[in-house]
Scaffold this motif. Sequence first.
Motif, PDB file in Angstrom:
ATOM      1  N   GLY A  11       9.484   3.223 -12.524  1.00  0.00           N
ATOM      2  CA  GLY A  11       9.718   1.854 -12.958  1.00  0.00           C
ATOM      3  C   GLY A  11      10.306   0.993 -11.849  1.00  0.00           C
ATOM      4  O   GLY A  11       9.971  -0.184 -11.708  1.00  0.00           O
ATOM      5  N   GLN A  12      11.176   1.594 -11.021  1.00  0.00           N
ATOM      6  CA  GLN A  12      11.785   0.844  -9.923  1.00  0.00           C
ATOM      7  C   GLN A  12      10.761   0.523  -8.833  1.00  0.00           C
ATOM      8  O   GLN A  12      10.791  -0.561  -8.251  1.00  0.00           O
ATOM      9  N   ILE A  13       9.853   1.454  -8.569  1.00  0.00           N
ATOM     10  CA  ILE A  13       8.809   1.192  -7.565  1.00  0.00           C
ATOM     11  C   ILE A  13       7.839   0.135  -8.079  1.00  0.00           C
ATOM     12  O   ILE A  13       7.383  -0.734  -7.320  1.00  0.00           O
ATOM     13  N   ILE A  14       7.530   0.168  -9.384  1.00  0.00           N
ATOM     14  CA  ILE A  14       6.676  -0.868  -9.969  1.00  0.00           C
ATOM     15  C   ILE A  14       7.337  -2.240  -9.813  1.00  0.00           C
ATOM     16  O   ILE A  14       6.674  -3.238  -9.476  1.00  0.00           O
ATOM     17  N   ARG A  64       0.828  -1.206   0.000  1.00  0.00           N
ATOM     18  CA  ARG A  64       0.000   0.000   0.000  1.00  0.00           C
ATOM     19  C   ARG A  64       0.864   1.259   0.000  1.00  0.00           C
ATOM     20  O   ARG A  64       0.554   2.237  -0.686  1.00  0.00           O
ATOM     21  N   ALA A  65       1.966   1.236   0.773  1.00  0.00           N
ATOM     22  CA  ALA A  65       2.862   2.391   0.810  1.00  0.00           C
ATOM     23  C   ALA A  65       3.507   2.625  -0.552  1.00  0.00           C
ATOM     24  O   ALA A  65       3.656   3.764  -0.997  1.00  0.00           O
ATOM     25  N   ALA A  66       3.905   1.533  -1.232  1.00  0.00           N
ATOM     26  CA  ALA A  66       4.508   1.652  -2.562  1.00  0.00           C
ATOM     27  C   ALA A  66       3.493   2.184  -3.569  1.00  0.00           C
ATOM     28  O   ALA A  66       3.833   3.007  -4.440  1.00  0.00           O
ATOM     29  N   GLU A  67       2.250   1.738  -3.464  1.00  0.00           N
ATOM     30  CA  GLU A  67       1.209   2.229  -4.378  1.00  0.00           C
ATOM     31  C   GLU A  67       0.931   3.711  -4.148  1.00  0.00           C
ATOM     32  O   GLU A  67       0.635   4.450  -5.102  1.00  0.00           O
ATOM     33  N   GLU A  68       1.051   4.166  -2.898  1.00  0.00           N
ATOM     34  CA  GLU A  68       0.884   5.592  -2.619  1.00  0.00           C
ATOM     35  C   GLU A  68       2.010   6.401  -3.260  1.00  0.00           C
ATOM     36  O   GLU A  68       1.778   7.496  -3.792  1.00  0.00           O
ATOM     37  N   VAL A  69       3.230   5.851  -3.232  1.00  0.00           N
ATOM     38  CA  VAL A  69       4.349   6.525  -3.896  1.00  0.00           C
ATOM     39  C   VAL A  69       4.074   6.649  -5.394  1.00  0.00           C
ATOM     40  O   VAL A  69       4.320   7.705  -6.000  1.00  0.00           O
ATOM     41  N   LEU A  77       9.367  -3.093  -7.480  1.00  0.00           N
ATOM     42  CA  LEU A  77       9.258  -3.423  -6.065  1.00  0.00           C
ATOM     43  C   LEU A  77       7.879  -4.000  -5.751  1.00  0.00           C
ATOM     44  O   LEU A  77       7.760  -4.994  -5.024  1.00  0.00           O
ATOM     45  N   ILE A  78       6.830  -3.401  -6.296  1.00  0.00           N
ATOM     46  CA  ILE A  78       5.470  -3.897  -6.071  1.00  0.00           C
ATOM     47  C   ILE A  78       5.329  -5.310  -6.635  1.00  0.00           C
ATOM     48  O   ILE A  78       4.697  -6.180  -6.021  1.00  0.00           O
ATOM     49  N   LYS A  79       5.922  -5.555  -7.797  1.00  0.00           N
ATOM     50  CA  LYS A  79       5.864  -6.896  -8.382  1.00  0.00           C
ATOM     51  C   LYS A  79       6.541  -7.922  -7.483  1.00  0.00           C
ATOM     52  O   LYS A  79       6.064  -9.049  -7.336  1.00  0.00           O
ATOM     53  N   LYS A  80       7.662  -7.529  -6.863  1.00  0.00           N
ATOM     54  CA  LYS A  80       8.353  -8.440  -5.947  1.00  0.00           C
ATOM     55  C   LYS A  80       7.494  -8.722  -4.720  1.00  0.00           C
ATOM     56  O   LYS A  80       7.402  -9.857  -4.254  1.00  0.00           O
ATOM     57  N   ILE A  81       6.864  -7.686  -4.173  1.00  0.00           N
ATOM     58  CA  ILE A  81       5.978  -7.881  -3.013  1.00  0.00           C
ATOM     59  C   ILE A  81       4.834  -8.808  -3.384  1.00  0.00           C
ATOM     60  O   ILE A  81       4.475  -9.718  -2.626  1.00  0.00           O
ATOM     61  N   ASN A  82       4.242  -8.591  -4.570  1.00  0.00           N
ATOM     62  CA  ASN A  82       3.153  -9.468  -5.024  1.00  0.00           C
ATOM     63  C   ASN A  82       3.618 -10.917  -5.137  1.00  0.00           C
ATOM     64  O   ASN A  82       2.917 -11.846  -4.737  1.00  0.00           O
ATOM     65  N   ALA A  83       4.826 -11.105  -5.686  1.00  0.00           N
ATOM     66  CA  ALA A  83       5.361 -12.458  -5.828  1.00  0.00           C
ATOM     67  C   ALA A  83       5.565 -13.111  -4.466  1.00  0.00           C
ATOM     68  O   ALA A  83       5.269 -14.296  -4.281  1.00  0.00           O
ATOM     69  N   ASP A  84       6.064 -12.320  -3.503  1.00  0.00           N
ATOM     70  CA  ASP A  84       6.262 -12.862  -2.160  1.00  0.00           C
ATOM     71  C   ASP A  84       4.952 -13.328  -1.545  1.00  0.00           C
ATOM     72  O   ASP A  84       4.918 -14.304  -0.791  1.00  0.00           O
ATOM     73  N   MET A  85       3.866 -12.626  -1.845  1.00  0.00           N
ATOM     74  CA  MET A  85       2.567 -12.998  -1.281  1.00  0.00           C
ATOM     75  C   MET A  85       1.893 -14.122  -2.064  1.00  0.00           C
ATOM     76  O   MET A  85       1.154 -14.922  -1.496  1.00  0.00           O
TER      77      MET A  85
END
Length: 346
Positions: free
Chosen positions: A124-127, A12-17, A129-137
């Motif tokens: 692009g770097q934050i995107i 959620r914090a990354a999506e706010e960024v 990061l979000i993909k990595k978080i999604n993969a972890d979940m």
Amino acid sequence: MDQLKELKEAKRAAEEVIERIDHALSSLESASSWGLWDLFGGDFFSSWMKRGKIQDANMDLQAISSSLNTLNKELEDVNMRLPSEISDTLGDHAFDLWFDNIFTDIRVQGEIKDSLQELKDFRGQIISLIKKINADMQNLFQVSSLAHFQNKGYDGLVSIEEMLSYGDTGFGTYHALNGEMIVLDGIAYRALGDCRVERATRRETTPFATLGFLDDEKSYDCKINGDIKTLMERLTALTQNTQAPVIACLTGVFQEMVVHGVWPVTKPYQELNLIIRKQAIYTFQEIRGRLVGVFCPPSANGLNVVGWHFHFLSDDLKVGGHVNDLWVQSLMVTFSVKKELVLIKP
């Protein structure tokens, strides 16, 4: 479960960024358009509009800096970091607009162009990061392959601390087969050869483990009235899945629980089946506890055991181990169907 919650908060914090970056990009692109008009014969109005958009962009950049601080705090909770290329001073940009002449216009236009590119790269770097978080979940993770492990691959490859960054629920073993591993609520336990349980340290290592994050938002009361084979059938029907990995936690009172642990071995290592045959089997009656269950589809053949596999931990944290058989009437079942099985160490 806390680790999963922290991952969701980090996402959620990354999506706010991302939202703040998009707003800043819009302001900068508008400022760039007004700046070109101002540079090539604009008037007071175009200069005024350009300044207004740049002021908006400055506020957006400050907001990004604030959001980044929040994101960094959330990432620390899940042992993640922003990419090193991301500047900590991104929010410190400001444009000096007090002089309104051709030289200032050219300089400011160049700064806008540079900031636009920097923000796009940053986005692009934050995107990523979000993909990595999604993969972890969404994925089930595994240290080593079953084929390598069965070929006397008992030496630790990954620390327990690193392993726990990939999930809060799972099982495996420790360096040199020093106990059966049970992971629940983000804590790694060890079932010794006599099935006594102790808590493992995060400095220890594992040669083979499977784990993922378990979403406990929905639980099911599952009637079993049978043994381990019946349990497997009920779980397959409940999850309605035979082609994707599943991680599950099953809670209840077991009328009978048949388990084994494992004592550590020394080199030269023996074949795994010979080691397991030497382990004592223990039977417990009317014992309350939890099962960690993992289902691997046929596509995981060679990577892991195809089908269901269970480890047990008693509620009093005194006994546990690899489940050979059981008898149970009913269980509360929580499970997560995962996207794929991901190997984190060869």
